[in-house]
Design a protein around this motif. Sequence first.
Motif, PDB file in Angstrom:
ATOM      1  N   TYR A  75       1.091  -1.229   0.000  1.00  0.00           N
ATOM      2  CA  TYR A  75      -0.054   0.202  -0.063  1.00  0.00           C
ATOM      3  C   TYR A  75       0.901   1.429  -0.085  1.00  0.00           C
ATOM      4  O   TYR A  75       2.000   1.422   0.829  1.00  0.00           O
ATOM      5  CB  TYR A  75      -0.992  -0.048   1.183  1.00  0.00           C
ATOM      6  CG  TYR A  75      -1.786   1.194   1.599  1.00  0.00           C
ATOM      7  CD1 TYR A  75      -3.083   1.261   0.853  1.00  0.00           C
ATOM      8  CD2 TYR A  75      -1.418   2.184   2.220  1.00  0.00           C
ATOM      9  CE1 TYR A  75      -3.836   2.229   0.998  1.00  0.00           C
ATOM     10  CE2 TYR A  75      -2.030   3.420   2.300  1.00  0.00           C
ATOM     11  CZ  TYR A  75      -3.394   3.396   1.708  1.00  0.00           C
ATOM     12  OH  TYR A  75      -4.156   4.635   1.753  1.00  0.00           O
ATOM     13  N   GLN A  81      -2.766   6.708  -2.565  1.00  0.00           N
ATOM     14  CA  GLN A  81      -2.783   6.111  -1.181  1.00  0.00           C
ATOM     15  C   GLN A  81      -2.007   6.880  -0.097  1.00  0.00           C
ATOM     16  O   GLN A  81      -0.718   6.754  -0.215  1.00  0.00           O
ATOM     17  CB  GLN A  81      -2.528   4.692  -1.409  1.00  0.00           C
ATOM     18  CG  GLN A  81      -3.116   3.754  -2.516  1.00  0.00           C
ATOM     19  CD  GLN A  81      -2.615   2.384  -2.582  1.00  0.00           C
ATOM     20  OE1 GLN A  81      -1.595   2.240  -2.372  1.00  0.00           O
ATOM     21  NE2 GLN A  81      -3.733   1.602  -3.048  1.00  0.00           N
ATOM     22  N   ASP A  83      -3.096   7.081   3.777  1.00  0.00           N
ATOM     23  CA  ASP A  83      -3.320   6.768   4.958  1.00  0.00           C
ATOM     24  C   ASP A  83      -2.339   5.790   5.675  1.00  0.00           C
ATOM     25  O   ASP A  83      -1.821   4.856   5.295  1.00  0.00           O
ATOM     26  CB  ASP A  83      -4.851   5.897   5.094  1.00  0.00           C
ATOM     27  CG  ASP A  83      -5.075   5.683   6.526  1.00  0.00           C
ATOM     28  OD1 ASP A  83      -5.429   6.855   7.355  1.00  0.00           O
ATOM     29  OD2 ASP A  83      -4.923   4.614   7.096  1.00  0.00           O
ATOM     30  N   TYR A  85      -1.971   4.423   8.485  1.00  0.00           N
ATOM     31  CA  TYR A  85      -2.299   3.173   9.553  1.00  0.00           C
ATOM     32  C   TYR A  85      -2.601   2.280   8.555  1.00  0.00           C
ATOM     33  O   TYR A  85      -2.501   0.961   8.807  1.00  0.00           O
ATOM     34  CB  TYR A  85      -3.417   3.644  10.420  1.00  0.00           C
ATOM     35  CG  TYR A  85      -2.911   4.852  11.511  1.00  0.00           C
ATOM     36  CD1 TYR A  85      -2.282   4.248  12.494  1.00  0.00           C
ATOM     37  CD2 TYR A  85      -3.146   5.973  11.275  1.00  0.00           C
ATOM     38  CE1 TYR A  85      -1.601   5.042  13.267  1.00  0.00           C
ATOM     39  CE2 TYR A  85      -2.765   6.766  12.274  1.00  0.00           C
ATOM     40  CZ  TYR A  85      -2.067   6.510  13.380  1.00  0.00           C
ATOM     41  OH  TYR A  85      -1.575   7.480  14.205  1.00  0.00           O
ATOM     42  N   THR A  86      -3.164   2.573   7.215  1.00  0.00           N
ATOM     43  CA  THR A  86      -3.344   1.450   6.412  1.00  0.00           C
ATOM     44  C   THR A  86      -2.044   0.838   5.889  1.00  0.00           C
ATOM     45  O   THR A  86      -2.047  -0.577   5.728  1.00  0.00           O
ATOM     46  CB  THR A  86      -4.304   1.773   5.053  1.00  0.00           C
ATOM     47  OG1 THR A  86      -5.523   2.433   5.600  1.00  0.00           O
ATOM     48  CG2 THR A  86      -4.704   0.652   4.274  1.00  0.00           C
ATOM     49  N   GLU A  89      -0.344  -1.197   8.491  1.00  0.00           N
ATOM     50  CA  GLU A  89      -1.111  -2.583   8.599  1.00  0.00           C
ATOM     51  C   GLU A  89      -0.756  -3.584   7.333  1.00  0.00           C
ATOM     52  O   GLU A  89      -0.348  -4.712   7.748  1.00  0.00           O
ATOM     53  CB  GLU A  89      -2.634  -2.372   8.714  1.00  0.00           C
ATOM     54  CG  GLU A  89      -3.578  -3.689   8.313  1.00  0.00           C
ATOM     55  CD  GLU A  89      -3.333  -4.704   9.348  1.00  0.00           C
ATOM     56  OE1 GLU A  89      -3.250  -5.983   9.012  1.00  0.00           O
ATOM     57  OE2 GLU A  89      -2.904  -4.453  10.671  1.00  0.00           O
ATOM     58  N   THR A  90      -0.702  -2.873   6.199  1.00  0.00           N
ATOM     59  CA  THR A  90      -0.558  -3.672   5.013  1.00  0.00           C
ATOM     60  C   THR A  90       1.045  -4.066   4.845  1.00  0.00           C
ATOM     61  O   THR A  90       1.336  -5.258   4.738  1.00  0.00           O
ATOM     62  CB  THR A  90      -1.102  -2.923   3.962  1.00  0.00           C
ATOM     63  OG1 THR A  90      -2.407  -2.800   3.798  1.00  0.00           O
ATOM     64  CG2 THR A  90      -0.813  -3.847   2.499  1.00  0.00           C
TER      65      THR A  90
END
Length: 311
Positions: A75, A81, A83, A85-86, A89-90
């Motif tokens: 990500y 793209q 974010d 926190y995404t 996480e990814t």
Amino acid sequence: MLLVTGASGFLGAHVVAEAIQRGRAVRAGMRRSSDRSRLDALAPQAQTAWLDLDDSATLDAALAGCTAIIHCAAYGVDYRQSDFYTALETNVAATMRLAEAAASRGVRLVHVGTSYEYGTQDGLLAEDRVLSPTGIYGVTKAAGTLAVQDFARRTGADCTVLRPFSMYGPLEGTHKIVAAAMRASLAGEMLDLSPGAQERDYLYVADVAAACIDVATAATFPRGEILNICSGEGLSLRALLTAAAQAVGGNEGVFRWGAKAYRPAESMRVVGDPARIAKVLRWRATTSLAEGMAATARWELERLQREGESS
């Protein structure tokens, strides 16, 4: 059997296509919500494995019978793209869940990192250069690499990290610079650019895909290694986009060089050192700029034709 995560993405789709071309059994791992148009174009016969790294059931099914994973899912490489926190996480947490699942089954993991982990450092970048990433993509991908390395050291798991440098090729996103330049030159639309003297280590995407397959299937797996995928040669942005326009027969006059300033802290030369991957795998980039741009142009012209027919 190889499992490729992020198989609907630019690199992932090319890795699947390369595996099929070599006669390798491969599963194209992707979310059900993913757009598989790249895969349909490059490898329509590919076996799809619906995969969510948050879902142990889909992960178990995708890994069944696999000998190696090429982890392309990420990500943030698309600047849209954004974010954090995404990305965390990814690029870190989900990557570690995959590494743990692979290790528990004795499956090799080839983690695809990025040259963005080096940040904006100038010069010839070897794998032992201190990391100095900027932006959510570079920062979280560097964290993912460090986590995978630490996991391999602690557990003895078969993990290795590849760091591709700048890629171009067929079916890259139309917002990316090569595709955007081809389209602008064909349409006669002015494109505002920096002066264009900055140099990068540009690679045709199929060469990168070949390196991924070479590592995943190597007789002796380079466990714990970090390997740059690069040419060792710098090419200016001006030379890259001139070649792109010429390949599609477009108008180079649409490029307004110097209409934009260089980015703050812009590195003027970011080139990878290919010595380690040449030693470990005897791999090198083989596609010339002319060959790569010609192939990219063919696909881009076909994509434009399809868009015109559907409009």
